[in-house]
Enzyme design. Structure first.
Site, PDB file in Angstrom:
ATOM      1  N   GLN A 230      -4.874  -1.584   9.624  1.00 33.12           N
ATOM      2  CA  GLN A 230      -4.592  -2.766   8.991  1.00 33.12           C
ATOM      3  C   GLN A 230      -5.341  -4.076   9.639  1.00 33.12           C
ATOM      4  O   GLN A 230      -4.929  -4.139  11.066  1.00 33.12           O
ATOM      5  CB  GLN A 230      -3.247  -3.302   8.730  1.00 33.12           C
ATOM      6  CG  GLN A 230      -2.826  -4.418   7.761  1.00 33.12           C
ATOM      7  CD  GLN A 230      -3.519  -4.357   6.305  1.00 33.12           C
ATOM      8  OE1 GLN A 230      -3.574  -3.439   5.739  1.00 33.12           O
ATOM      9  NE2 GLN A 230      -4.216  -5.515   5.972  1.00 33.12           N
TER      10      GLN A 230
ATOM     11  N   ASP B  91     -10.952   3.267   4.245  1.00 32.95           N
ATOM     12  CA  ASP B  91     -11.360   1.683   4.004  1.00 32.95           C
ATOM     13  C   ASP B  91     -12.824   1.384   3.877  1.00 32.95           C
ATOM     14  O   ASP B  91     -13.511   0.374   3.627  1.00 32.95           O
ATOM     15  CB  ASP B  91     -10.948   0.767   5.377  1.00 32.95           C
ATOM     16  CG  ASP B  91      -9.771   0.116   5.200  1.00 32.95           C
ATOM     17  OD1 ASP B  91      -9.432  -0.429   3.948  1.00 32.95           O
ATOM     18  OD2 ASP B  91      -8.909  -0.226   6.104  1.00 32.95           O
TER      19      ASP B  91
ATOM     20  N   LYS C 251       0.912  -1.213   0.123  1.00 26.45           N
ATOM     21  CA  LYS C 251      -0.138  -0.117   0.165  1.00 26.45           C
ATOM     22  C   LYS C 251       0.796   1.298   0.184  1.00 26.45           C
ATOM     23  O   LYS C 251       0.667   2.142  -0.808  1.00 26.45           O
ATOM     24  CB  LYS C 251      -0.919   0.110   1.065  1.00 26.45           C
ATOM     25  CG  LYS C 251      -2.259  -1.083   1.286  1.00 26.45           C
ATOM     26  CD  LYS C 251      -2.825  -1.282   2.331  1.00 26.45           C
ATOM     27  CE  LYS C 251      -4.002  -2.335   2.058  1.00 26.45           C
ATOM     28  NZ  LYS C 251      -4.571  -2.935   3.316  1.00 26.45           N
TER      29      LYS C 251
END
Ligand code: GUN
Length: 313
Positions: free
Chosen positions: A98, A121, A54
């Protein structure tokens, strides 16, 4: 009757998107760069690999990014304190924690601490509600990436019967809501669905996100149907494979995403897309529309120039 099965190349589409976003970053009006902060707690090797990808992808398009790495025994209180600090920092546009988190954290509580305007997200309850209600918010990256592939390949969603297998909060559920919002007729299947193959055979578009290697055979797919394979399982030899028996579906499905190289690269491309959208929503002088990007997806993929691939994944 043999059918030509179109392979859907996620690496190619992700690369086109990075090029598109790199241009948008370069053309921004503000002197501030779009910025993404990722947080990883503990030493799960897969999480560290994902965060590295990422970070690399964000850098490749000129975004500012950093990863905060916290020790396995970081308390939930400390993790939330770090998130609240990032919420207040106007130089940070997107925040990603994460998953999975170590078991002493309540994922819902942690995710709810992220400012919904920075929740790239799309996991914050406000963004979940926005997706369900059809309001503006952030849409989880993997479902958004699947939808992008359909747009970019010219596969019509409106009016199609889409069957989604899997009902996770990260993929299956948001995928079903997103398709509904796109005017598809949607059926959700899961481990308790009876006669799965009978249901999936009625799909024009089948999206599978179970992680059960080789779940989908020819018996599950109507000839010519599109199959989007989100699965990431391991076969008997430990090799990464999708939910679909790929070889059996070649010459049977109308279009098929490979694993790896199908949906996987799209997840990070959509994270960058959401970060660019977060930047624009926080800086009203900046123009960026995910809807426009999707509507240009067909053109964007045909403009693709392999000499211009940005060197990520
Ligand atoms: N772990 C696996 N997939 C994801 C994702 O899309 N976002 C986050 N934050 N963690 C993940």
């Amino acid at each position: 009757m043999a059918i030509f099965t179109r392979p859907i190349d996620g690496r190619k589409h992700a690369s086109s998107i990075r090029r598109y976003l790199a241009d948008r970053v370069a053309q921004r009006k503000s002197s501030m760069l779009p910025s993404l902060v990722t947080i990883v707690v503990g030493d799960n090797p897969a999480s560290h690999t994902y965060v590295r990808f990422k970070t690399k992808a964000a850098k490749s398009i000129g975004m500012q990014t950093r990863a905060i790495v916290l020790h396995d025994d970081t308390s939930e209180h400390e993790l939330i304190r770090r998130i609240l600090e990032l919420n207040e920092d106007s130089s940070v546009n997107g925040i990603l924690v994460q998953l999975p988190l170590p078991s002493h954290h309540q994922v819902r509580k942690v995710v709810s601490a992220i400012d919904p305007l920075k929740d790239v997200d799309g996991f914050h309850p406000n963004n979940v509600a926005a997706l369900v209600m059809g309001d503006q918010g952030f849409i989880p990256c993997t479902p958004l990436g699947c939808l992008y592939l359909l747009y970019a390949e010219g596969i019509k969603v409106s009016g199609a019967h889409c069957v989604v297998i899997g009902r996770s909060a990260v993929v299956g559920r948001p995928m079903a809501h997103l398709l509904l919002r796109e005017h598809a007729t949607v059926t959700s299947c899961h481990r308790f669905t009876k006669n799965l193959a009978d249901v999936t055979r009625s799909a024009d578009i089948l999206i599978s996100a179970t992680g059960v290697a080789g779940l989908l055979t020819k018996d599950h797919v109507s000839p010519g149907a599109t199959v989007i394979d989100v699965g990431q399982g391991r076969n008997g030899k430990g090799v990464l494979v999708g939910d679909a028996c790929h070889d059996a579906l070649m010459g049977h499905a109308g279009a098929l995403t490979p694993v790896p190289g199908g949906v996987g690269p799209m997840t990070i491309a959509m994270l960058l897309t959401n970060t660019m959208a977060a930047y624009a929503r926080q800086n009203p002088d900046e123009e960026f529309s995910i809807r426009d990007m999707f509507q240009n997806a067909l053109a964007l993929s045909s403009e693709h120039n392999w000499n211009q691939i940005l060197p990520v994944d």
